[in-house]
Design a protein around this motif. Structure first.
Motif, PDB file in Angstrom:
ATOM      1  N   ASP A   1      35.768  42.431  40.533  1.00 33.92           N
ATOM      2  CA  ASP A   1      36.562  41.491  41.348  1.00 33.92           C
ATOM      3  C   ASP A   1      36.112  40.196  41.241  1.00 33.92           C
ATOM      4  OD1 ASP A   1      38.698  41.016  43.187  1.00 33.92           O
ATOM      5  OD2 ASP A   1      37.218  40.785  44.803  1.00 33.92           O
TER       6      ASP A   1
ATOM      7  N   ARG B   1      37.036  38.687  37.978  1.00 32.12           N
ATOM      8  CA  ARG B   1      38.289  38.341  37.627  1.00 32.12           C
ATOM      9  C   ARG B   1      38.457  36.862  38.102  1.00 32.12           C
ATOM     10  NH1 ARG B   1      39.894  43.404  38.517  1.00 32.12           N
ATOM     11  NH2 ARG B   1      39.929  42.772  40.770  1.00 32.12           N
ATOM     12  N   LYS B   2      38.171  36.592  39.439  1.00 34.77           N
ATOM     13  CA  LYS B   2      38.308  35.167  39.984  1.00 34.77           C
ATOM     14  C   LYS B   2      37.681  34.146  39.190  1.00 34.77           C
ATOM     15  CE  LYS B   2      38.550  37.429  44.599  1.00 34.77           C
ATOM     16  NZ  LYS B   2      37.944  37.691  45.806  1.00 34.77           N
TER      17      LYS B   2
ATOM     18  N   ARG C   1      39.449  33.351  36.010  1.00 36.19           N
ATOM     19  CA  ARG C   1      40.697  32.635  36.172  1.00 36.19           C
ATOM     20  C   ARG C   1      40.384  31.259  36.097  1.00 36.19           C
ATOM     21  NH1 ARG C   1      46.059  33.879  39.883  1.00 36.19           N
ATOM     22  NH2 ARG C   1      47.044  32.132  38.721  1.00 36.19           N
TER      23      ARG C   1
ATOM     24  N   ASP D   1      34.235  39.293  32.096  1.00 36.25           N
ATOM     25  CA  ASP D   1      35.599  38.701  32.189  1.00 36.25           C
ATOM     26  C   ASP D   1      35.847  38.456  30.708  1.00 36.25           C
ATOM     27  OD1 ASP D   1      38.156  37.269  33.154  1.00 36.25           O
ATOM     28  OD2 ASP D   1      36.997  35.544  32.128  1.00 36.25           O
TER      29      ASP D   1
END
Ligand code: AKG
Ligand code: FE2
Length: 317
Positions: free
Chosen positions: A25, A28-29, A32, A160
């Motif tokens: 999680d 992913r952040k 991004r 990622d």
């Protein structure tokens, strides 16, 4: 003041356990943010507030010290990249006025019999330590925290990027990292027209971790070309991607231009630049090849860093 909405705030505490739980999680952040703007704030980073406060206190004391303390620890030159750089000693944006700041650079501390040090390898150099009680221990403590945090962040970034999560471990194990203490004086030096605290630049390494004292000044150019401010978020560190990671990722991650405007009161900041090991080969990751084409030729990290440092100090030599 809250941070600009375009720069996200990410809780990285799940990364610090050392295992892969919770990593997906956060990865992913982070991924991004690295793709969108190349800047993000992190909280839950695990560096004790007291350690950070000690670094600022030692830095302020050093910058206020007389020449008798500063002169013996003056800058070693770009190939060692350590020691005290006086006000106007560096120009981050060649072709403009020199930066209205002074700094103190600390590199990886090596044992006196370290073979890289004895062999005169690039960027291997003894740290000059000022004659100031507690300075060395405080800085080495912070350096260790920041290095470990940087490695943990890279494991998430590797995930990622779709590569082995430990990919960066041995490329950042003995890094050309620099802990840089910065002082932007408000007085008595007034900026000349157009003179900045730190000229527009991108950082050279993989990842930068920044702590500031709350005095504003940092500006970031987002991908739409607008300059937005990146104010301090209490307890959070400001992170940004540097040019090596942009090259490694074939521009999938963005190394974003930023600058510091001269403050109207003294400003202090503490920056940790995580550059790779000197011999690391910075070459396009296979997962980042777009249409089979790498945008940059592979480069040895030490050669790259030297090529970026030299122009910023040229005017003083
Ligand atoms: O002092 C700051 O807020 C940022 C400094 C910076 O960007 C740098 O030293 O590369
Ligand atoms: Fe920077």
């Amino acid at each position: 003041m809250t941070q600009d909405a375009a720069i996200p705030l990410i809780d990285v505490a799940p990364l610090l356990g050392g295992g892969p739980e919770g990593e997906a999680d956060v990865a992913r952040k982070l991924g991004r943010a690295c793709r969108d703007i190349g800047f993000f704030y992190i909280e839950g980073h695990g560096i004790p507030a007291g350690t950070i406060a000690d670094v600022f206190a030692q830095a302020q004391r050093f910058f206020a010290a007389p020449a008798a303390i500063k002169d013996p620890v003056r800058y070693t030159g770009a190939s060692g990249n350590r020691g005290h750089v006086p006000i106007e000693g560096e120009k981050l944006q060649p072709g403009t006025l020199p930066d209205l700041k002074e700094c103190f650079n600390i590199g990886l501390e090596l044992a006196s019999d370290d073979p890289d040090l004895l062999g005169g390898q690039p960027f291997r150099h003894a740290n000059p330590w000022p004659d100031q009680p507690g300075f060395r221990a405080t800085m080495l403590d912070y350096f260790g925290h920041a290095h470990r945090l940087g490695l943990a962040l890279h494991r998430a970034l590797a995930r990622d990027l779709g590569i082995e999560r430990t990919f960066f471990d041995d490329k950042l194990s003995k890094p050309m990292a620099i802990l840089r203490l910065l002082h932007y004086p408000a007085a008595p030096v007034a900026p000349r027209p157009g003179q900045l605290g730190a000229g527009e630049h991108t950082d050279y390494g993989n990842l930068t971790l920044l702590a500031t004292d709350g005095v504003e000044g940092l500006m970031v150019r987002n991908r739409a070309g607008q300059w937005i401010s990146a104010p301090t978020v209490p307890g959070a560190l400001i992170c940004n991607i540097g040019d090596c990671l942009m090259r490694w990722t074939n521009d999938v991650y963005v190394s974003t231009p930023h600058r510091v405007v001269s403050p109207n009161r003294d400003r202090y900041s503490v920056v940790f630049f995580l550059d790779p090991n000197p011999e690391a080969l910075v070459a396009c990751l296979p997962t980042c090849l777009k249409d089979g084409a790498a945008k940059y030729p592979p480069v040895v990290a030490a050669d790259y860093l030297l090529s970026r440092l030299e122009p910023t100090y040229k005017h003083t030599s």
